[in-house]
Scaffold this motif. Sequence first.
Motif, PDB file in Angstrom:
ATOM      1  N   PHE A  89     -19.876  22.659  -4.109  1.00  0.00           N
ATOM      2  CA  PHE A  89     -20.519  21.397  -4.475  1.00  0.00           C
ATOM      3  C   PHE A  89     -20.251  20.361  -3.394  1.00  0.00           C
ATOM      4  N   ASP A  90     -21.013  19.299  -3.435  1.00  0.00           N
ATOM      5  CA  ASP A  90     -20.876  18.191  -2.496  1.00  0.00           C
ATOM      6  C   ASP A  90     -20.439  16.949  -3.257  1.00  0.00           C
ATOM      7  N   VAL A  91     -19.762  16.045  -2.567  1.00  0.00           N
ATOM      8  CA  VAL A  91     -19.367  14.766  -3.139  1.00  0.00           C
ATOM      9  C   VAL A  91     -19.761  13.671  -2.151  1.00  0.00           C
ATOM     10  N   THR A  92     -20.411  12.643  -2.661  1.00  0.00           N
ATOM     11  CA  THR A  92     -20.749  11.477  -1.853  1.00  0.00           C
ATOM     12  C   THR A  92     -20.192  10.243  -2.539  1.00  0.00           C
ATOM     13  N   LYS A  93     -19.495   9.406  -1.790  1.00  0.00           N
ATOM     14  CA  LYS A  93     -18.930   8.163  -2.323  1.00  0.00           C
ATOM     15  C   LYS A  93     -19.322   7.027  -1.381  1.00  0.00           C
ATOM     16  N   ASN A  94     -19.639   5.898  -1.964  1.00  0.00           N
ATOM     17  CA  ASN A  94     -19.965   4.708  -1.193  1.00  0.00           C
ATOM     18  C   ASN A  94     -18.920   3.633  -1.438  1.00  0.00           C
ATOM     19  N   MET A  95     -18.684   2.842  -0.408  1.00  0.00           N
ATOM     20  CA  MET A  95     -17.903   1.626  -0.545  1.00  0.00           C
ATOM     21  C   MET A  95     -18.803   0.506  -0.065  1.00  0.00           C
ATOM     22  N   LEU A  96     -19.074  -0.408  -0.950  1.00  0.00           N
ATOM     23  CA  LEU A  96     -20.077  -1.433  -0.691  1.00  0.00           C
ATOM     24  C   LEU A  96     -19.449  -2.798  -0.453  1.00  0.00           C
ATOM     25  N   PHE A  97     -19.880  -3.439   0.611  1.00  0.00           N
ATOM     26  CA  PHE A  97     -19.565  -4.840   0.867  1.00  0.00           C
ATOM     27  C   PHE A  97     -20.826  -5.608   0.480  1.00  0.00           C
ATOM     28  N   LYS A  98     -20.754  -6.318  -0.632  1.00  0.00           N
ATOM     29  CA  LYS A  98     -21.893  -7.107  -1.105  1.00  0.00           C
ATOM     30  C   LYS A  98     -21.748  -8.502  -0.494  1.00  0.00           C
ATOM     31  N   LEU A  99     -22.702  -8.857   0.363  1.00  0.00           N
ATOM     32  CA  LEU A  99     -22.604 -10.075   1.149  1.00  0.00           C
ATOM     33  C   LEU A  99     -23.312 -11.238   0.459  1.00  0.00           C
ATOM     34  N   GLU A 100     -22.530 -12.152  -0.057  1.00  0.00           N
ATOM     35  CA  GLU A 100     -23.067 -13.369  -0.668  1.00  0.00           C
ATOM     36  C   GLU A 100     -23.170 -14.434   0.421  1.00  0.00           C
ATOM     37  N   TYR A 101     -23.530 -15.652   0.040  1.00  0.00           N
ATOM     38  CA  TYR A 101     -23.715 -16.714   1.027  1.00  0.00           C
ATOM     39  C   TYR A 101     -22.405 -17.123   1.695  1.00  0.00           C
ATOM     40  N   SER A 102     -21.342 -17.329   0.909  1.00  0.00           N
ATOM     41  CA  SER A 102     -20.101 -17.826   1.505  1.00  0.00           C
ATOM     42  C   SER A 102     -18.915 -16.877   1.354  1.00  0.00           C
ATOM     43  N   SER A 103     -19.123 -15.745   0.704  1.00  0.00           N
ATOM     44  CA  SER A 103     -18.060 -14.756   0.548  1.00  0.00           C
ATOM     45  C   SER A 103     -18.689 -13.382   0.356  1.00  0.00           C
ATOM     46  N   TYR A 104     -17.835 -12.374   0.306  1.00  0.00           N
ATOM     47  CA  TYR A 104     -18.315 -11.016   0.051  1.00  0.00           C
ATOM     48  C   TYR A 104     -17.318 -10.309  -0.846  1.00  0.00           C
ATOM     49  N   THR A 105     -17.824  -9.308  -1.558  1.00  0.00           N
ATOM     50  CA  THR A 105     -16.962  -8.487  -2.396  1.00  0.00           C
ATOM     51  C   THR A 105     -16.977  -7.064  -1.859  1.00  0.00           C
ATOM     52  N   VAL A 106     -15.919  -6.334  -2.148  1.00  0.00           N
ATOM     53  CA  VAL A 106     -15.773  -4.942  -1.729  1.00  0.00           C
ATOM     54  C   VAL A 106     -15.510  -4.125  -2.979  1.00  0.00           C
ATOM     55  N   GLY A 107     -16.236  -3.019  -3.113  1.00  0.00           N
ATOM     56  CA  GLY A 107     -16.028  -2.146  -4.255  1.00  0.00           C
ATOM     57  C   GLY A 107     -16.879  -0.895  -4.132  1.00  0.00           C
ATOM     58  N   PRO A 108     -16.815  -0.024  -5.138  1.00  0.00           N
ATOM     59  CA  PRO A 108     -17.571   1.226  -5.088  1.00  0.00           C
ATOM     60  C   PRO A 108     -19.067   1.022  -5.318  1.00  0.00           C
ATOM     61  N   ASP A 109     -19.428  -0.141  -5.871  1.00  0.00           N
ATOM     62  CA  ASP A 109     -20.834  -0.495  -6.072  1.00  0.00           C
ATOM     63  C   ASP A 109     -20.917  -2.012  -6.183  1.00  0.00           C
ATOM     64  N   LYS A 110     -22.123  -2.535  -6.323  1.00  0.00           N
ATOM     65  CA  LYS A 110     -22.258  -3.994  -6.310  1.00  0.00           C
ATOM     66  C   LYS A 110     -21.810  -4.664  -7.604  1.00  0.00           C
ATOM     67  N   ASN A 111     -21.532  -3.889  -8.632  1.00  0.00           N
ATOM     68  CA  ASN A 111     -21.113  -4.464  -9.915  1.00  0.00           C
ATOM     69  C   ASN A 111     -19.632  -4.285 -10.211  1.00  0.00           C
ATOM     70  N   SER A 112     -18.891  -3.655  -9.310  1.00  0.00           N
ATOM     71  CA  SER A 112     -17.464  -3.385  -9.543  1.00  0.00           C
ATOM     72  C   SER A 112     -16.621  -3.875  -8.361  1.00  0.00           C
ATOM     73  N   PRO A 113     -16.453  -5.185  -8.252  1.00  0.00           N
ATOM     74  CA  PRO A 113     -15.683  -5.690  -7.110  1.00  0.00           C
ATOM     75  C   PRO A 113     -14.186  -5.423  -7.247  1.00  0.00           C
ATOM     76  N   TRP A 114     -13.591  -4.926  -6.165  1.00  0.00           N
ATOM     77  CA  TRP A 114     -12.156  -4.709  -6.113  1.00  0.00           C
ATOM     78  C   TRP A 114     -11.465  -5.841  -5.359  1.00  0.00           C
ATOM     79  N   LEU A 115     -12.219  -6.499  -4.485  1.00  0.00           N
ATOM     80  CA  LEU A 115     -11.646  -7.524  -3.620  1.00  0.00           C
ATOM     81  C   LEU A 115     -12.743  -8.508  -3.253  1.00  0.00           C
TER      82      LEU A 115
END
Length: 149
Positions: A89-115
């Motif tokens: 089997f294959d596994v694919t994982k993304n880490m997303l930096f969602k870029l807002e106007y004055s800050s950004y969040t980091v997480g596995p998707d745009k709805n689960s910010p870790w930082l």
Amino acid sequence: METRNTRDKQSIQHLINQILPALAQTVHQHIQPVIPMFENFVLEQVVDTWTKDPASDLDDEISIEKGNVQQVGLRLKLESFNKPGAEPFDVTKNMLFKLEYSSYTVGPDKNSPWLEKVYQQRWEKYEYEEIAEQWTEELIDSISAQLVK
């Protein structure tokens, strides 16, 4: 260098040229024990040039040059699990930096910010480690879920 606290070409380039490579290196160290279980391994940077800013004109081109990219990140692909007794089997994982106007969040998707960080804010070593650990835990959970199918 002038400090920029909004999303623009320089802040996006800083993420792509400084933060993502350092984070990728930390992630690679954390997933080292998992890599030999698969035939192929890819860890790459991604830039989303499809998602438009809701406030932008429909005809606006999305690019780093224009400073209007909404998402960047890392994509991990582990292909062909190769242990005897288990279906490949294959596994694919993304880490997303969602870029807002004055800050950004980091997480596995745009709805689960870790930082959440302000642009040009320095990353501390422990932040790279914490994000890499969380991502590695999710990766192991994904692999375990595939094995019990």
